[in-house]
Structures are given as C-alpha cells and as structure tokens.
Design a protein around this motif. Sequence first.
Motif, PDB file in Angstrom:
ATOM      1  N   GLN A 160     -44.956  -4.599  78.112  1.00 22.73           N
ATOM      2  CA  GLN A 160     -44.109  -5.792  78.184  1.00 22.73           C
ATOM      3  C   GLN A 160     -44.756  -6.952  77.429  1.00 22.73           C
ATOM      4  O   GLN A 160     -44.073  -7.695  76.713  1.00 22.73           O
ATOM      5  N   ALA A 161     -46.069  -7.122  77.592  1.00 26.98           N
ATOM      6  CA  ALA A 161     -46.756  -8.218  76.912  1.00 26.98           C
ATOM      7  C   ALA A 161     -46.689  -8.049  75.398  1.00 26.98           C
ATOM      8  O   ALA A 161     -46.482  -9.020  74.651  1.00 26.98           O
ATOM      9  N   LYS A 162     -46.863  -6.817  74.914  1.00 28.64           N
ATOM     10  CA  LYS A 162     -46.796  -6.550  73.479  1.00 28.64           C
ATOM     11  C   LYS A 162     -45.445  -6.967  72.904  1.00 28.64           C
ATOM     12  O   LYS A 162     -45.367  -7.580  71.843  1.00 28.64           O
ATOM     13  N   SER A 163     -44.402  -6.601  73.605  1.00 29.32           N
ATOM     14  CA  SER A 163     -43.063  -6.821  73.054  1.00 29.32           C
ATOM     15  C   SER A 163     -42.559  -8.237  73.263  1.00 29.32           C
ATOM     16  O   SER A 163     -41.656  -8.687  72.553  1.00 29.32           O
ATOM     17  N   GLN A 164     -43.139  -8.973  74.222  1.00 32.24           N
ATOM     18  CA  GLN A 164     -42.561 -10.262  74.599  1.00 32.24           C
ATOM     19  C   GLN A 164     -43.439 -11.473  74.290  1.00 32.24           C
ATOM     20  O   GLN A 164     -43.088 -12.595  74.652  1.00 32.24           O
ATOM     21  N   LEU A 165     -44.593 -11.258  73.633  1.00 29.24           N
ATOM     22  CA  LEU A 165     -45.446 -12.394  73.252  1.00 29.24           C
ATOM     23  C   LEU A 165     -44.644 -13.448  72.501  1.00 29.24           C
ATOM     24  O   LEU A 165     -44.728 -14.654  72.774  1.00 29.24           O
ATOM     25  N   TRP A 166     -43.853 -13.008  71.534  1.00 27.08           N
ATOM     26  CA  TRP A 166     -43.132 -13.948  70.659  1.00 27.08           C
ATOM     27  C   TRP A 166     -42.094 -14.741  71.441  1.00 27.08           C
ATOM     28  O   TRP A 166     -41.922 -15.935  71.216  1.00 27.08           O
ATOM     29  N   LYS A 167     -41.428 -14.104  72.385  1.00 24.90           N
ATOM     30  CA  LYS A 167     -40.409 -14.799  73.161  1.00 24.90           C
ATOM     31  C   LYS A 167     -41.045 -15.862  74.057  1.00 24.90           C
ATOM     32  O   LYS A 167     -40.489 -16.951  74.252  1.00 24.90           O
ATOM     33  N   ILE A 168     -42.221 -15.571  74.599  1.00 25.25           N
ATOM     34  CA  ILE A 168     -42.925 -16.540  75.442  1.00 25.25           C
ATOM     35  C   ILE A 168     -43.286 -17.786  74.631  1.00 25.25           C
ATOM     36  O   ILE A 168     -43.049 -18.921  75.045  1.00 25.25           O
ATOM     37  N   VAL A 169     -43.845 -17.580  73.450  1.00 24.45           N
ATOM     38  CA  VAL A 169     -44.219 -18.703  72.586  1.00 24.45           C
ATOM     39  C   VAL A 169     -42.983 -19.473  72.129  1.00 24.45           C
ATOM     40  O   VAL A 169     -42.988 -20.706  72.037  1.00 24.45           O
ATOM     41  N   ASN A 170     -41.889 -18.749  71.892  1.00 25.30           N
ATOM     42  CA  ASN A 170     -40.675 -19.374  71.384  1.00 25.30           C
ATOM     43  C   ASN A 170     -40.033 -20.339  72.369  1.00 25.30           C
ATOM     44  O   ASN A 170     -39.166 -21.129  71.982  1.00 25.30           O
ATOM     45  N   GLU A 171     -40.437 -20.289  73.628  1.00 27.72           N
ATOM     46  CA  GLU A 171     -39.933 -21.270  74.589  1.00 27.72           C
ATOM     47  C   GLU A 171     -40.210 -22.697  74.099  1.00 27.72           C
ATOM     48  O   GLU A 171     -39.486 -23.634  74.417  1.00 27.72           O
TER      49      GLU A 171
END
Length: 384
Positions: free
Chosen positions: A60-71
């Motif tokens: 999950q962390a691998k795939s969602q790093l970008w979405k977290i930063v994009n907040e």
Amino acid sequence: MKTHTLPLLRCLKLLPALVLLPWSLSAEPVKDRPVSDNEALVQIALLLDTSNSMDGLIEQAKSQLWKIVNEFNDAKQHGKAAVVQVALYEYGNNNLSVGTNYIRLVQPFTRDLDAVSDHLFKLTTHGGQEYCGAVVREAVDRLTWEASPQVYKAIFIAGNEPFTQGTVNPNEACRAALQRGIVVNTIHCGSQAAGESGGWRTGAALAEGKFMTIDQDKAIVRLEAPQDKEIARLSIELNKTYISYGREGPRAEANQLRQDENAAANAAAGASVQRALTKISRNYDSSGWDLVDAVKRKGVAPSSVKPEDLPKEYQQLDEAALQKLVEEKSTERERIQSEIKKLNEAREQFLADKTREQGEADTLDAVIGKAVREQAAKVKIEFK
C-alpha cells in the motif's frame, strides 16, 4: 520483491550513465534545495512495520506515496505554497540488529521523492519484534525537525502488534513528540478493538494525533477514469523535457525512469496517475539535477554549467544554443503540465461522482489524507 525492467529504448538513452554509476547508488537523494521565502514546509515521517505479516502494508505504501504527498499540491499557508519533506523508518524486521531495537532509518527528511519511492520498493519483510515506543523515540530524537510552530510536523506509525511492546515506554515517547510540536498518528493494521486494547489509541491521544485502522491486506484497486491513460502517457512525455547536469544528473535521471516503471506496475492502485500529478507540482523538485528546473527555481545560468557536466549530446552546444534549448524544454514542460492539469480536473469530477455512489475504503492513503488535512489546518494550512 518485484523488480521492473526499463524499456529498451529508455535504457539505451541512459546507458552511458548506467555504466558509470552502480545501481546501488540509485537511492541516494539529490541534495535538497532550501525552502524558499514563498514556501511553507511540511514534514511527514512514515514509520512502517516490516515484520513478516506486513507485506500488504508495504505494498500500500509503495502504491500510495504519491497520493499522500499530493494532498499538499494546492495547499497554502498565509499565501505560501506548501512543500513536503518525507522521512522513512522501518521497524520490527529481524534482519535488523537487536542492538537497534530492530529499527532502521531508511531515509532522513528529503524533498527527493524519487529517492523515497526507490527505498520503499526495496523494503522486504522478515520476522517480527515490533517496538513502537523505540521507533517513535528514535524518529523524534534523530530526525531534523524544524523548530518553528508554523511547520506541520507529523509522524505516522503503522503496525499490527501491541503498541506497548519493547522496553521504551511508547506513551512517554509520544509525550516527548508533542513537546516538540510533532503530532503522532497511529495506524493499526487490524480491528479497532485490537488496536485500542493494544495501546494504539492511547499513543495517538497523548500526541494529539489520530488513531486509525486499516486492512493492510486489502488490495487497492482504484476506479479508472477515462483520463487516466492519457495522464500516464503525458507523464512519460514530461521526461523528455529534462536536461540532466552535474554529478547527480545521470543517476537521478535513471531513478526518475525507474520510479515511473514502479508506478506503472501499480497502475491499478492509481499510482501512475498520482505520480504524474506529483511530477507537475511544486513538490517534485528536480533543481538539484535538472538544468531546466535549476534555471527556474534556483536562477542557475546555463552558461555557468561546464560542458562535461551535460549529457554528451549537448556538450558541443555554445552558450546561445544551450540557453535556447533550456527555454524550449521549459516551454514544452509547461505545455504538458497544463494538459495534465486540465485532464485531471475532468478526472476528479468523474471520480467524485463515482465515490459518492460507492464510498471510499479505509486504506493507508485514505486515512493519512484525512488526518493531514485536519491537522495541518491547525497551523493555518489551507487546502483547495
């Protein structure tokens, strides 16, 4: 751990750099550009349990790093654009030393998000002695946290064993974090009842954080929007607008392509689209290795770059020709960025309608996204 091979044509483009620079250097971050007067710093430390049962969490962390930063892509504090530094710890892995409480600082705070992604894809799980108190204390004491109360500073620790394991009192570690203005958010990978009885809720409460639960083994499959494939394609086109320079250039360019491949491998989870949105944002700062960004963000004069510090195909250009090349690449980058932004506006509307119909799952990116918006608002960070 999966590995992804770069397409042949892209590899050929970078062959001279790859011959000179060993693969093992790929995760070293490019030196960060200091936060400017018109930027507002955000610091997020991810503390991930890498014991045997946590493969799903790492995925999950691998795939969602970008979405977290994009907040934070459109977030501002008193008119200043928010920029994000990310740090990464792993804990609970028996491949690590018992003398360190099975803790490893994987990546200190950096704005080089490609380096963070590279490290995430190299994490593996093994064994399990998960000492939450020890890793929280380590992150509070060792990371370079900004002292200003205007900086949103947050720890997100995720795991599935009791929060109270180990010789370091986790409640004291969380209180120490709050004394330094650091919010501690706890993410229990399991049921809410088990998280509460294991002390995860208490730890968060003591550091004014949020207690959350996720199903770490739930595969993230995002709704596909009609615009997704074109956004992902334009993200790759964007790479043609970079001019690597200096000692860091070839390695960083190779890592950029590798993280594109990693994101593409997680396209079903939305990673390739979210990475594209990061790449067109202020948070994707390549000024340490890309001449186009260096001119724009740091005021570097193209004429100041030595020919030998440029890619071979540009080393014979005179000053005027190099200046023209940088301007052309910059114009093309802005054009592609504008296209991606326009496509994403339509994409967000499509997904908003679908999400209202189906609801949103409690996955790592979702719970972190909700928490950062609530907490960052307390230091006057406003979101679009």
